[in-house]
Each structure stands twice: as structure tokens, then as C-alpha cells.
Design a protein around this motif. Structure first.
Motif, PDB file in Angstrom:
ATOM      1  N   HIS A  90       0.877  -1.144   0.075  1.00  0.00           N
ATOM      2  CA  HIS A  90       0.135   0.110  -0.019  1.00  0.00           C
ATOM      3  C   HIS A  90       0.772   1.241  -0.028  1.00  0.00           C
ATOM      4  N   GLU A  91       2.274   0.849   0.139  1.00  0.00           N
ATOM      5  CA  GLU A  91       2.952   2.320  -0.118  1.00  0.00           C
ATOM      6  C   GLU A  91       3.239   2.720  -1.454  1.00  0.00           C
ATOM      7  N   SER A  92       2.809   1.572  -2.429  1.00  0.00           N
ATOM      8  CA  SER A  92       3.092   2.029  -3.619  1.00  0.00           C
ATOM      9  C   SER A  92       1.560   2.130  -4.557  1.00  0.00           C
ATOM     10  N   ILE A  93       0.507   1.655  -4.034  1.00  0.00           N
ATOM     11  CA  ILE A  93      -0.777   1.787  -4.693  1.00  0.00           C
ATOM     12  C   ILE A  93      -1.735   2.236  -3.520  1.00  0.00           C
ATOM     13  N   GLU A  94      -2.953   2.764  -3.962  1.00  0.00           N
ATOM     14  CA  GLU A  94      -4.141   3.158  -3.227  1.00  0.00           C
ATOM     15  C   GLU A  94      -4.609   2.244  -2.194  1.00  0.00           C
ATOM     16  N   GLY A  95      -4.828   0.932  -2.641  1.00  0.00           N
ATOM     17  CA  GLY A  95      -4.965   0.241  -1.314  1.00  0.00           C
ATOM     18  C   GLY A  95      -6.448  -0.500  -1.375  1.00  0.00           C
ATOM     19  N   LYS A  96      -7.049  -0.887  -2.451  1.00  0.00           N
ATOM     20  CA  LYS A  96      -8.303  -1.812  -2.355  1.00  0.00           C
ATOM     21  C   LYS A  96      -8.016  -3.127  -2.259  1.00  0.00           C
ATOM     22  N   ILE A  97      -6.891  -3.433  -2.689  1.00  0.00           N
ATOM     23  CA  ILE A  97      -6.261  -4.886  -2.422  1.00  0.00           C
ATOM     24  C   ILE A  97      -6.348  -5.071  -0.857  1.00  0.00           C
ATOM     25  N   SER A  98      -6.750  -6.386  -0.309  1.00  0.00           N
ATOM     26  CA  SER A  98      -6.701  -6.383   0.841  1.00  0.00           C
ATOM     27  C   SER A  98      -5.576  -7.925   1.077  1.00  0.00           C
ATOM     28  N   ASN A  99      -5.242  -8.601  -0.153  1.00  0.00           N
ATOM     29  CA  ASN A  99      -4.619  -9.804  -0.165  1.00  0.00           C
ATOM     30  C   ASN A  99      -3.865 -10.039  -1.349  1.00  0.00           C
ATOM     31  N   ILE A 100      -2.547 -10.710  -1.243  1.00  0.00           N
ATOM     32  CA  ILE A 100      -2.163 -10.800  -2.640  1.00  0.00           C
ATOM     33  C   ILE A 100      -1.749 -12.470  -2.526  1.00  0.00           C
ATOM     34  N   LEU A 101      -1.775 -13.255  -3.562  1.00  0.00           N
ATOM     35  CA  LEU A 101      -1.172 -14.635  -3.742  1.00  0.00           C
ATOM     36  C   LEU A 101      -0.284 -14.628  -4.948  1.00  0.00           C
ATOM     37  N   ARG A 102       0.942 -14.958  -5.015  1.00  0.00           N
ATOM     38  CA  ARG A 102       1.683 -15.276  -5.936  1.00  0.00           C
ATOM     39  C   ARG A 102       1.915 -16.499  -6.417  1.00  0.00           C
TER      40      ARG A 102
END
Length: 331
Positions: A90-102
Motif C-alpha cells: 500500500h506504499e505503492s498503490i491506493e489500497g483496495k487490495i486486501s490480499n495477494i497470492l503469488r
């Protein structure tokens, strides 16, 4: 003469009161229709606003994944502990994402950012559409067909390519390195955007996929879309009042949600019997205002009559005094 003037004043006052009552009776007979139409227009506005918020939320998650995929250091993000700490993201994007899987290039989930999804790590998803589609098309993909137990999930995915520097567009010429996934819980969308406009005690809702006619989410006390679709017209942006599926006269509004190649529809249904209190409240307020206006008019005319009578009495005394003075020869 005096009695004739009083009679005329009373007659005029009665005519004015009668006109006021007549106008308000006519208005009262139309007030239910006016209130219902206002409720319908308000519901249409709220339905459209909620649908737009849902659309923006999901598309923003997609865009944020694409943004993250363009960073050359995406592989160094410390998300392998499934700690739930999204600060670095969230330092790089606004922040609607609450989770990430790679997911690696072979389709195995290798990292996650939230302990809620730690059981996904190690699972191979190479045959899932949300892995195959971004791999084959080099485009992000939105899959709303995921059911986790009794809950619906929307999985948004974006392809990862080998890159050595940040680029304004994904490096399609680079080697395919896997995908980034983000899971959007449909219940979260309900809590954020649908619940505020669809009071469970008054209204029902359906969130459907128009292409497959599958129900993504719905109120507990309403059937699946497939069972009631003949009662809900398929035209865009419903804004009608109709006898619906045993609920009686019902306000039905809808708004479409465009997500790439898919179109969803949010439908909100409010039986008129559930908003009877609002209609009665307006009618009672109207009656109160009518009664108040009539009392003011009556009070005003009583005051005028009292003033008129007082003036007549004063004038009569002055006339008598004038006659007395004339008899005494003073005038």
C-alpha cells in the motif's frame, strides 16, 4: 347593515376554508402516488450508485495488480509469511487490495499476504481459468464463479513477466513468470455497498451474472434468479412497480456492472407493504399541516371579526356622543 357585513365576512371565511380543504383533499389523494414515485427514484439512484461502487472496487483491484506486476522487485515482496501485513504494497498503490497470492509459472501458489489464505500455498491451479486466461492472453482476468463453501469469491489475476526495470506497461516480451492473484470476498462487497441500500427488513436484492444467469449473491428470503427471472424483466436499468412473486406491488430497480467481457446486474426489490410506514408518515404530516392551516385561518377570521365588532362598537358610541353634543348645541 352590521349583520349583513358580518354575514359577508363569515361567508368569505367559509369559502376560503372550503377552498383550502378542497385543495388539500385533492393533494392528499395523490400523495401516496407521489411518495411511491419518490421512493422509486431514490431506490434507482441508490442502486446505480452501489453498482458503480462495486464495479469500481473490483476494477481498482485489477488495476492495482497490474501496477504491482510492473515492478521489477515484485518477487522480493515479503509476503511469504502470510502475516497479513500489506504495508509494503500500500506504499505503492491506493489500497483496495486486501490480499495477494503469488503463483509461479507452473501454476503453484508459492506466497500469500494473509493468514486467511495460507491454505492456498502449495496448491497447483494451472488448470484454473484465472491462471490459464492471463497466461494465454497476457491480460488481467476476473473470475466470479468461485464458491468457497457457502461463500462466493471473486478472484482477480494479472500475469507476471520478467522485467529488470519499472515499465509503464507490463513487459509482454519478457518471460512469463506466473500470476498475481487477489481474492475479493463477495460478502465484503455486500457489507460495503449493498447493505446500506437494501435494508433486510424492507428490501431484497440479487447480484447476478447476466451471461450465465447465475446468482452471485442474494437475500436469504428470495429465490435464485433462475427461478424468478420470468418475473424480472431483462431490460437494462429496471425502474418499475409491479406485482412480484407473491410480494404484492414491488418497486424493482437495477443497474449493470461491467467487468471486462462480463456483465453483472444488481437488482433491488422493495415491496410497497414494507414501506407503508414511510407513506403513512407523510400522509399524517400532511394532515397535521392541513389542520394547522385551517386553525390559523379560522383564528385569523375570528380575530378580524373581533376587531370589526370592536370598531363598530366604538363607532356606535362616537355616533351617540355626536348626537348628544348636537342636542346640547356644542357642535
Amino acid at each position: 347593515m352590521k349583520s349583513n357585513r358580518l354575514l359577508m365576512m363569515l361567508l368569505v371565511s367559509l369559502i376560503i376554508i372550503g377552498v383550502v380543504i378542497l385543495i388539500n383533499v385533492i393533494s392528499f389523494s395523490n400523495i401516496e402516488e407521489i411518495v411511491i414515485n419518490q421512493l422509486k427514484e431514490n431506490q434507482l439512484t441508490e442502486t446505480g450508485f452501489a453498482a458503480k461502487q462495486i464495479e469500481d472496487h473490483i476494477l481498482q483491484v485489477r488495476d492495482e495488480l497490474v501496477t504491482l506486476s510492473k515492478f521489477p522487485d515484485i518477487e522480493t515482496l515479503d509476503i511469504n509469511k502470510c502475516s497479513g501485513d500489506m504495508t509494503i504494497v500500500h506504499e505503492s498503490i491506493e489500497g483496495k487490495i486486501s490480499n495477494i497470492l503469488r503463483v509461479d509459472k507452473d501454476g503453484t501458489v508459492i506466497e500469500c499476504s494473509s493468514p486467511i489464505y495460507s491454505n492456498y500455498v502449495g496448491i497447483n491451479i494451472k488448470n484454473k481459468e484465472y491462471f490459464k486466461a492471463p497466461k494465454e492472453t497476457n491480460e488481467p482476468f476476473i473470475d466470479n464463479s468461485i464458491r468457497q463453501g457457502f461463500n462466493r469469491q471473486i478472484i482477480v489475476s494479472a500475469p507476471l513477466f520478467e522485467t529488470t526495470e519499472y515499465t509503464p506497461y507490463p513487459n509482454f516480451l519478457g518471460q512469463f513468470k506466473g500470476v498475481l492473484l487477489s481474492i475479493v470476498e463477495v460478502n465484503t462487497l455486500y457489507d460495503l455497498y449493498i447493505h446500506p441500500i437494501a435494508d433486510p427488513e424492507k428490501a431484497f436484492f440479487l447480484l447476478i451474472n447476466l451471461k450465465t444467469e447465475e446468482t452471485t449473491l442474494k437475500s436469504n428470503n428470495i429465490d435464485e434468479y433462475s427461478a424468478i427471472k420470468n418475473d424480472v424483466l431483462s431490460e437494462k436499468n429496471l425502474n418499475i412497480i409491479t406485482d412480484f412473486n407473491g410480494f404484492g406491488e414491488t418497486i424493482i430497480t437495477s443497474s449493470d456492472i461491467i467487468l471486462g467481457s462480463e456483465t453483472w446486474r444488481l437488482i433491488v426489490l422493495t415491496p410497497l407493504k414494507n414501506v407503508g410506514k414511510e407513506i403513512s408518515s407523510v400522509q399524517n404530516r400532511h394532515l397535521f399541516i392541513l389542520g394547522f392551516v385551517i386553525l390559523v385561518i379560522i383564528g385569523g377570521f375570528i380575530f378580524l371579526i373581533t376587531v370589526y365588532q370592536s370598531r363598530e362598537e366604538v363607532q356606535s358610541k362616537l355616533d351617540k356622543a355626536q348626537v348628544t353634543l348636537e342636542k346640547l348645541g356644542i357642535n
